[in-house]
Design an enzyme around this catalytic site. Sequence first.
Site, mmCIF file in Angstrom:
data_model
loop_
_atom_site.group_PDB
_atom_site.id
_atom_site.type_symbol
_atom_site.label_atom_id
_atom_site.label_comp_id
_atom_site.label_asym_id
_atom_site.label_seq_id
_atom_site.Cartn_x
_atom_site.Cartn_y
_atom_site.Cartn_z
ATOM 1 N N LYS A 1 -2.118 9.814 2.877
ATOM 2 C CA LYS A 1 -1.032 9.707 1.907
ATOM 3 C C LYS A 1 -0.669 11.091 1.380
ATOM 4 C CE LYS A 1 -0.095 7.038 -2.352
ATOM 5 N NZ LYS A 1 -0.718 6.050 -3.279
ATOM 6 N N SER B 1 1.768 2.099 -3.928
ATOM 7 C CA SER B 1 2.520 3.281 -3.561
ATOM 8 C C SER B 1 2.120 3.862 -2.204
ATOM 9 C CB SER B 1 2.337 4.360 -4.644
ATOM 10 O OG SER B 1 0.956 4.719 -4.777
ATOM 11 N N SER C 1 -2.159 0.218 -5.419
ATOM 12 C CA SER C 1 -1.410 0.989 -4.428
ATOM 13 C C SER C 1 -2.022 1.042 -3.039
ATOM 14 C CB SER C 1 -1.180 2.416 -4.939
ATOM 15 O OG SER C 1 -0.266 2.406 -6.005
#
Length: 442
Positions: A80, A155, A179
Site C-alpha cells: 500500500k 482504504s 481498511s
Amino acid sequence: MREWLTMTAANLGRGIAAGQIDPVTLCQTYLDAIDAHPMRDRIYARVTTERALAEAGAAADRANAGQRLSPLDGVPVSWKDLFDTAGVGTEAGTKLLAGRVPDEDAAVLVNATAAGLVCLGKTHTSEMAFSGLGYNPSTATPPCVNNENAVAGGSSSGAAASVAFGLAAAAIGSDTGGSVRIPAAWNDLVGLKTTSGRLSLEGVVPLALKFDTVGPLCRSVEDAALLLAALEGGKAADLHHADLDGRRFAVLRTAAFDDISEPQSAAFDSAIARMRAAGAVVEDIEVDEVDEAMPLSGCLYTAEAYGLWRDIIEADPEAMYPRILDRFRMGKDFSGPDYVAAWAQLDAARIGYDAAVAGYDAVLVPTSANMPPDLERLTSEDDYYVTENLMTLRNTRIANLMGLCALTLPTGAASCGLSLMCAPDMEEQLLRLGAAVEEALR
C-alpha cells in the site's frame, strides 16, 4: 505460468522450494501481468521493476543453494502506498504529499525483505487512508473484482485489487477502522487486522496512531500466518490439525446487523450453518458496551488525525478531495478534554466487552453490512457517499474500538465476508480458528 497468478503465496513458496518455480520467472510473470492489465494504473501507483527483479534474482540464488530465508522467499507482493520505500515515492494517495520520496524502507518492509519477499510496487489507497470506500478522485480508484463499476473498498483498495486481479501473490495494507478487512471481503480475500502495536508503524504514513495497524490481504489463512511472521521477523502460527469441534463462538447481535443487505445477511447465515455442521457451538449475544462505544469514533479518530496533519492540510487545503478534507476538519470540533473523556469511556467499554465475551473462542459479525457501492453514484450523489461510507466502516470498526485482532474470510458468496474477532495479541489463536473456519466454508 499463468496459473501462478492465482496460486496462494504459500503454494508459490512451496513450488520455489521444490525447484518447480524459478523466482525470476515468477516475478517477470507478475510484472508482465501488471503491464498488460487494462486497469494497471487504477491499481498500482508505482511499479518497482528493478527492485523486484533484483530481489527475485537473489531469491533464485538462495533457492539454488538451499539457503532460502523463509517459506515465502521469492514470492512477489505489493505494498500500500503508505509504506515507505527507499528512493521510491510514498504519497498516501494525496496531492499533499506529491513527490515525497523517503530515504529508508518502512520497518515492516525491512523485515519482509529479510524474509525474501519480493516488492512489486506500491498500490493506490483512499486519500490519507481516511475512507472505507476506496474512492479517490485525487489519484485513482481501484475496481472491485466482482463488479468493475463498483469500488474495491478501502482504504487498502489497490492492495486488494492487486491480489484479486492476479497482479500480486499477496498485499500488505493497513487497518485503522477496517481498511484491510473491507477490501479483502469485497474482493473475496482473507484479510488480517493485527492488534495495535503488534507490528511496527515506523515508516508508515500515519492516520490515527492509536488505531493504525498493519496487516496482509491474501488468498488463504496460511498465507496470512506466513505474512504476519515475515512482517514481524517471527515464526508463523502452527495451523496443523485445527478444527471447530466444540469451539464456542458468539454472534455479536448489536448494530452490526442494522440495515444489513440481503446478500450479506444470507451469506453470514450460510457461513454460520456450515460452522455448526463442522461441530462449532454458535450463540447470539448482545454487548451494550459496543453500541456505547461506536459514537466515540467521531472524536477519537478525527481529533487524532487532524492533530497529526493540521499544519500540512491547512497549508494547502485545496489539494485535498473535499469530503476527505471535511472528515479531517471534524477534528477541530473536539477539545483536549473531549478527547481524554472519550478515551476514558472507551477504556471502560473495552473492559465490559472483554468480560461479556470471555467464555468464547471468537466473536463473529458480517465483515460488511453493505455490498460494494456503485462508483458513479459515489461521484454524483452526496448523500449516497456519506451513508455508504458510514455503513461500510461500521462493522469492522468494532474490532478497532475494542482493541481486538480480527480476520475476515470469504464466505463463498461474492463480496461477502465473515469476520472473526479475538482478544488482543491472540493472533495465533485467531489464525488457527480461521484455518478451521476456512475449511468448513469451502
